[in-house]
Design a protein around this motif. Structure first.
Motif, mmCIF file in Angstrom:
data_model
loop_
_atom_site.group_PDB
_atom_site.id
_atom_site.type_symbol
_atom_site.label_atom_id
_atom_site.label_comp_id
_atom_site.label_asym_id
_atom_site.label_seq_id
_atom_site.Cartn_x
_atom_site.Cartn_y
_atom_site.Cartn_z
ATOM 1 N N ILE A 20 0.840 -1.204 0.000
ATOM 2 C CA ILE A 20 0.000 0.000 0.000
ATOM 3 C C ILE A 20 0.872 1.251 0.000
ATOM 4 N N SER A 21 1.859 1.263 0.864
ATOM 5 C CA SER A 21 2.724 2.445 0.987
ATOM 6 C C SER A 21 3.497 2.711 -0.301
ATOM 7 N N LYS A 22 4.032 1.658 -0.880
ATOM 8 C CA LYS A 22 4.848 1.838 -2.083
ATOM 9 C C LYS A 22 4.000 2.282 -3.263
ATOM 10 N N LEU A 23 2.846 1.651 -3.458
ATOM 11 C CA LEU A 23 1.962 2.035 -4.560
ATOM 12 C C LEU A 23 1.481 3.471 -4.389
ATOM 13 N N THR A 24 1.104 3.825 -3.165
ATOM 14 C CA THR A 24 0.605 5.179 -2.905
ATOM 15 C C THR A 24 1.690 6.215 -3.151
ATOM 16 N N ILE A 26 4.397 6.026 -5.104
ATOM 17 C CA ILE A 26 4.730 6.132 -6.528
ATOM 18 C C ILE A 26 3.617 6.817 -7.307
ATOM 19 N N LEU A 27 2.373 6.430 -7.037
ATOM 20 C CA LEU A 27 1.259 6.952 -7.829
ATOM 21 C C LEU A 27 0.854 8.364 -7.430
ATOM 22 N N ASP A 28 1.080 8.746 -6.182
ATOM 23 C CA ASP A 28 0.827 10.139 -5.792
ATOM 24 C C ASP A 28 1.693 11.084 -6.622
ATOM 25 N N GLU A 29 2.973 10.749 -6.728
ATOM 26 C CA GLU A 29 3.892 11.580 -7.497
ATOM 27 C C GLU A 29 3.590 11.522 -8.990
ATOM 28 N N ALA A 30 3.359 10.314 -9.506
ATOM 29 C CA ALA A 30 3.111 10.156 -10.945
ATOM 30 C C ALA A 30 1.806 10.808 -11.372
ATOM 31 N N SER A 31 0.778 10.722 -10.541
ATOM 32 C CA SER A 31 -0.521 11.302 -10.912
ATOM 33 C C SER A 31 -0.444 12.827 -11.004
ATOM 34 N N GLN A 32 0.390 13.426 -10.179
ATOM 35 C CA GLN A 32 0.554 14.881 -10.250
ATOM 36 C C GLN A 32 1.375 15.282 -11.477
ATOM 37 N N GLN A 33 2.429 14.530 -11.746
ATOM 38 C CA GLN A 33 3.293 14.849 -12.882
ATOM 39 C C GLN A 33 2.610 14.582 -14.214
ATOM 40 N N LYS A 34 1.805 13.526 -14.293
ATOM 41 C CA LYS A 34 1.219 13.097 -15.567
ATOM 42 C C LYS A 34 -0.281 13.372 -15.649
ATOM 43 N N SER A 35 -0.832 14.055 -14.661
ATOM 44 C CA SER A 35 -2.220 14.523 -14.687
ATOM 45 C C SER A 35 -3.236 13.396 -14.878
ATOM 46 N N PHE A 36 -3.311 12.525 -13.913
ATOM 47 C CA PHE A 36 -4.367 11.513 -13.922
ATOM 48 C C PHE A 36 -4.800 11.218 -12.489
ATOM 49 N N GLU A 37 -6.015 10.728 -12.345
ATOM 50 C CA GLU A 37 -6.519 10.277 -11.055
ATOM 51 C C GLU A 37 -6.283 8.769 -10.921
ATOM 52 N N TYR A 38 -6.202 8.300 -9.694
ATOM 53 C CA TYR A 38 -5.998 6.864 -9.511
ATOM 54 C C TYR A 38 -6.650 6.401 -8.213
ATOM 55 N N ASP A 39 -6.895 5.116 -8.135
ATOM 56 C CA ASP A 39 -7.195 4.470 -6.861
ATOM 57 C C ASP A 39 -6.668 3.044 -6.903
ATOM 58 N N LEU A 40 -6.636 2.398 -5.747
ATOM 59 C CA LEU A 40 -6.122 1.043 -5.600
ATOM 60 C C LEU A 40 -7.264 0.131 -5.178
ATOM 61 N N LEU A 41 -7.507 -0.923 -5.940
ATOM 62 C CA LEU A 41 -8.546 -1.887 -5.589
ATOM 63 C C LEU A 41 -7.886 -3.201 -5.180
ATOM 64 N N PHE A 42 -7.927 -3.493 -3.891
ATOM 65 C CA PHE A 42 -7.380 -4.736 -3.367
ATOM 66 C C PHE A 42 -8.499 -5.780 -3.296
ATOM 67 N N VAL A 43 -8.282 -6.924 -3.928
ATOM 68 C CA VAL A 43 -9.274 -7.997 -3.940
ATOM 69 C C VAL A 43 -8.767 -9.106 -3.030
ATOM 70 N N ASP A 44 -9.371 -9.194 -1.829
ATOM 71 C CA ASP A 44 -8.961 -10.204 -0.855
ATOM 72 C C ASP A 44 -9.662 -11.517 -1.166
ATOM 73 N N PRO A 104 6.192 -1.732 -8.986
ATOM 74 C CA PRO A 104 5.240 -0.628 -9.209
ATOM 75 C C PRO A 104 5.852 0.560 -9.937
ATOM 76 N N GLU A 105 7.181 0.662 -9.912
ATOM 77 C CA GLU A 105 7.859 1.775 -10.592
ATOM 78 C C GLU A 105 7.583 1.793 -12.092
ATOM 79 N N LEU A 106 7.122 0.673 -12.655
ATOM 80 C CA LEU A 106 6.834 0.617 -14.085
ATOM 81 C C LEU A 106 5.480 1.236 -14.447
ATOM 82 N N ILE A 107 4.619 1.447 -13.466
ATOM 83 C CA ILE A 107 3.262 1.912 -13.770
ATOM 84 C C ILE A 107 3.255 3.273 -14.481
ATOM 85 N N PRO A 108 4.021 4.273 -14.044
ATOM 86 C CA PRO A 108 4.042 5.541 -14.790
ATOM 87 C C PRO A 108 4.453 5.362 -16.253
ATOM 88 N N GLN A 109 5.420 4.484 -16.518
ATOM 89 C CA GLN A 109 5.831 4.210 -17.899
ATOM 90 C C GLN A 109 4.689 3.554 -18.670
#
Length: 321
Positions: A20-24, A26-44, A104-109
């Protein structure tokens, strides 16, 4: 643009908070730089530890954390289709494992490649660091399955880690079969695809949920899900045995006329019985596997049952309710 990251989970207490921490981060920074919204859906997937409690606590403090919790363990394939069915309002989704072996670092790419017009952005890992027997078995598996399967081609190192456009997600959701083999389904739907590579990564915590038996069953699923060649091979094998048997009978008949009646050999009789009996059992097993899949399909049972969630159900499930 709205991006959703789907994370199937099963007994991931040791790693899930770190994920959770790592995804959040990475995506907090990437979403601001690349202008997109995101959320995380965990399927237990019916975890037996306290994975769902960690997810529920995280969802109370982190607005981007969503979760689905199954009533029992239905398997990763069910977790994946549940994530897709609950993500039909997103522009794109990323499927990623919870153990951080998918970086997760690949997601912005991936997002950048998606914006170039690709419907599938696939992350392919190399086999560096794996032991030689595992590499050999993996290569043998892919060569075997690609020989049998006609409609698609599976590539070594390509798994579930990928970004899918909304129309690719809709296509996957429209495939209603109960017995799912997502590696094959991803290839079957097609669309514009681009592959990016990354180095093999070890788990940061916890242990793999895939035993040798689970991997073997998954391999058989892949072999049978997309073709009927095993059934046809049984026909060819039966014909070959029939021809050999007729030749052997003709040989025995000629030998009887030339040399007279002799006592039949014990080895020949036992070998024939064991060989033909083994072929019959294999044939029955192959036929039974296909019949079993038909049996599960005609039942039309749901692929999963949700017992707790903080996301809206898909439209189809709302109508059923």
């Amino acid at each position: 643009m709205k991006l959703r990251v789907i994370v199937p989970c099963y007994n991931e207490t040791e790693i899930i908070q770190q994920t959770i921490s790592k995804l959040t981060s990475i995506l907090d920074e990437a979403s601001q730089q690349k202008s997109f919204e995101y959320d995380l859906l965990f399927v237990d997937d019916g975890s037996k530890d306290n994975t769902i409690e960690i997810l529920q606590n995280a969802a109370e403090t982190i607005p981007t954390v969503k979760y689905l919790s199954f009533s029992r363990n239905f398997g990763k394939e069910s977790a994946m289709i549940a994530g897709f069915e609950h993500s039909t309002d997103c522009d794109a989704v990323v499927m990623i494992d919870a153990d951080l072996q998918h970086p997760p670092e690949l997601i912005p790419q991936m997002v950048e490649v998606y914006r170039e017009g690709y419907d599938q952005v696939i992350a392919k890992r190399n086999r560096d660091g794996e032991n030689a027997p595992r590499k050999w078995m993996t290569r043998f598996y892919y060569k075997t399955i690609n020989y049998f399967v006609e409609d698609i081609r599976l590539e070594d190192g390509v798994g579930d880690f990928r970004l899918l456009s909304q129309r690719a997600v809709q296509s996957l959701v429209s495939l209603s079969e109960y017995n799912r083999f997502s590696k094959g389904l991803f290839a079957w739907i097609g669309y514009n695809t681009k592959v990016i590579s990354y180095k093999n990564v070890e788990r940061e915590a916890g242990v793999s949920k895939w035993s040798f038996g689970s991997l073997l069953n998954y391999a058989i699923d892949g072999l049978i899900s997309f073709n009927n060649k095993p059934l046809r091979m049984m026909i060819y094998l039966g014909l070959a045995i029939f021809v050999v048997s007729m030749l052997y009978i003709a040989y025995l008949l000629v030998d009887t006329f030339v040399h007279g009646v002799s006592v039949p050999g014990y080895f020949t009789s036992i070998a024939a019985v064991l060989f033909i009996g083994g072929i019959q059992l294999i044939s029955i097993g192959v036929i039974g596997e296909y019949i079993g899949r038909i049996y599960y399909e005609v039942k039309q049972r749901p692929k999963y049952i949700v017992q707790a969630s903080n996301v809206q159900p898909p439209v189809e499930l709302k109508k059923q309710a």
